[in-house]
Design a protein around this motif. Structure first.
Motif, PDB file in Angstrom:
ATOM      1  N   ASP A   4      12.460   0.775  -8.627  1.00 16.98           N
ATOM      2  CA  ASP A   4      12.807   2.163  -8.315  1.00 16.98           C
ATOM      3  C   ASP A   4      11.830   2.739  -7.302  1.00 16.98           C
ATOM      4  OD1 ASP A   4      14.965   2.257 -10.165  1.00 16.98           O
ATOM      5  OD2 ASP A   4      13.551   2.650 -11.804  1.00 16.98           O
ATOM      6  N   PHE A   5      10.534   2.477  -7.515  1.00 17.68           N
ATOM      7  CA  PHE A   5       9.527   2.996  -6.593  1.00 17.68           C
ATOM      8  C   PHE A   5       9.645   2.353  -5.214  1.00 17.68           C
ATOM      9  CE2 PHE A   5       7.472   4.311 -10.574  1.00 17.68           C
ATOM     10  CZ  PHE A   5       7.140   5.616 -10.246  1.00 17.68           C
ATOM     11  N   GLU A  23       0.828  -1.211   0.000  1.00 20.81           N
ATOM     12  CA  GLU A  23       0.000   0.000   0.000  1.00 20.81           C
ATOM     13  C   GLU A  23       0.862   1.261   0.000  1.00 20.81           C
ATOM     14  OE1 GLU A  23      -2.335  -3.409   1.232  1.00 20.81           O
ATOM     15  OE2 GLU A  23      -0.431  -2.605   2.009  1.00 20.81           O
ATOM     16  N   GLN A  24       1.965   1.232   0.751  1.00 16.18           N
ATOM     17  CA  GLN A  24       2.848   2.395   0.773  1.00 16.18           C
ATOM     18  C   GLN A  24       3.510   2.624  -0.581  1.00 16.18           C
ATOM     19  OE1 GLN A  24       5.216   1.075   4.084  1.00 16.18           O
ATOM     20  NE2 GLN A  24       4.142   2.381   5.564  1.00 16.18           N
ATOM     21  N   VAL A  25       3.986   1.544  -1.194  1.00 16.54           N
ATOM     22  CA  VAL A  25       4.601   1.675  -2.515  1.00 16.54           C
ATOM     23  C   VAL A  25       3.576   2.176  -3.524  1.00 16.54           C
ATOM     24  CG1 VAL A  25       5.754   0.464  -4.395  1.00 16.54           C
ATOM     25  CG2 VAL A  25       6.321  -0.107  -2.022  1.00 16.54           C
ATOM     26  N   PHE A  26       2.382   1.618  -3.502  1.00 15.05           N
ATOM     27  CA  PHE A  26       1.352   2.035  -4.446  1.00 15.05           C
ATOM     28  C   PHE A  26       0.959   3.494  -4.228  1.00 15.05           C
ATOM     29  CE2 PHE A  26      -0.669  -2.296  -5.777  1.00 15.05           C
ATOM     30  CZ  PHE A  26       0.555  -2.710  -6.247  1.00 15.05           C
ATOM     31  N   GLY A  71       1.234   6.359   4.109  1.00 14.03           N
ATOM     32  CA  GLY A  71       0.250   5.330   4.368  1.00 14.03           C
ATOM     33  C   GLY A  71      -0.562   5.519   5.620  1.00 14.03           C
ATOM     34  N   ARG A  72      -0.354   6.653   6.341  1.00 12.51           N
ATOM     35  CA  ARG A  72      -1.141   6.859   7.535  1.00 12.51           C
ATOM     36  C   ARG A  72      -2.563   7.287   7.186  1.00 12.51           C
ATOM     37  NH1 ARG A  72       2.169  10.523  11.712  1.00 12.51           N
ATOM     38  NH2 ARG A  72       1.618  12.011  10.095  1.00 12.51           N
TER      39      ARG A  72
END
Length: 295
Positions: free
Chosen positions: A278-279, A224-227, A294-295
């Motif tokens: 890379d992301f 979720e954080q990467v997205f 992501g918070r």
């Protein structure tokens, strides 16, 4: 191993229209209802999907059963997820009539594929579907996330969407779908489908996308954080990463630049030049700079 000696009879144009007439069905654009009426096309989809007699197949949006019957020619089991209660109600009867010896290997689930949280029976190994074009990418990503047992698949989507899913960095159509799909799988274009094999004929071209499951990147960040970082990078395609990602570091362009440099990425680059790894590195670097993602 095969399910039975006698294979299913596949649906032709007259069969599709007859089944639709029984339901007084008027296909709607809202649900992306364009039914395949060509037996050679569904056989081609099954062939390109590379499923075998050992596969448990998930099909999204089976409609009147054209592709379902072709899948039952090969697969060990087919579970079809259909949101329309009229279509879901008729499908078992159609399978019994056209594929009586395979009927025991089939199950229909009345559900919205975007809301489903589990599927009945053995863990599915393949996803093969003519996806509803208006929600094809969200549905595909949801199923890939929900069902890690899926090893491979092939979906028919709008041609432009197929191009986006299989695009490579630097392409004009490379973007969020390309990168998010690559989290789960290696994706490739698998051909084009003409408009005349559908009823009613759509006003867009169609394409096939094949994929093979891959391990997600090893990372301390969550998917979720990467997205979230991917979404931000493409929210304004013409802006540099230094600008689009500063939201994650209290609006500071300098701190965003530092995180990008730490990740080995040019702060003046744009999202369309980067690959998933890379992301991942950028997200990890941002997480070391701030706890806000992501918070």
């Amino acid at each position: 191993m095969t399910n039975a000696s006698a294979g299913p009879r596949l649906l032709g144009p007259a069969d599709v229209r007859q089944l639709a007439a029984r339901l007084d069905l008027r296909p709607t654009k809202q649900r992306g209802q364009n039914f395949v009426i060509d037996a050679n096309t569904v056989r081609r989809i099954v062939r390109e999907s590379a499923i075998t007699a050992d596969d448990v197949v998930i099909e999204i949006g089976p409609g009147l059963g054209s592709l379902t019957l072709a899948l039952l020619e090969v697969a060990q089991r087919v579970v079809a997820i259909e949101v329309d209660p009229l279509l879901a109600g008729l499908l078992p009867e159609t399978i019994e009539a056209y594929a009586p010896e395979q009927a025991a290997h089939f199950e229909v689930v009345l559900a919205d594929a975007m809301r489903i949280t589990e599927v009945p029976g053995p863990a599915p190994t393949a996803l093969v579907a003519n996806l509803p074009y208006n929600i094809s990418v969200p549905v595909l990503l949801h199923m890939l996330a929900l069902l890690p047992s899926l090893e491979r698949g092939l979906v028919m989507v709008q041609a432009e969407v197929a191009d986006r899913l299989a695009a490579r960095p630097g392409s004009k159509v490379y973007g969020i779908p390309s990168i998010k799909a690559s989290w789960y799988a290696d994706v490739r274009r698998a051909g084009a489908i003409g408009r005349n094999v559908f009823w009613p004929a759509p006003n867009v071209d169609s394409g096939l996308v094949a994929w093979t499951r891959r391990e997600p990147p090893a990372t301390t960040a969550t998917r979720e954080q990467v997205f979230g970082v991917v979404d931000a990078a493409f929210a304004q395609r013409r802006k540099t990463l230094r600008s689009t990602l500063k939201q994650f570091v209290d609006g500071s362009g300098e701190r965003a630049e530092s995180a990008l440099v730490a990740a080995g990425v040019d702060p003046q680059a744009r999202g369309e030049t980067l690959v998933l790894d890379d992301f991942v590195r950028i997200t990890e670097a941002l997480l070391e700079t701030t706890s806000g993602i992501g918070r």
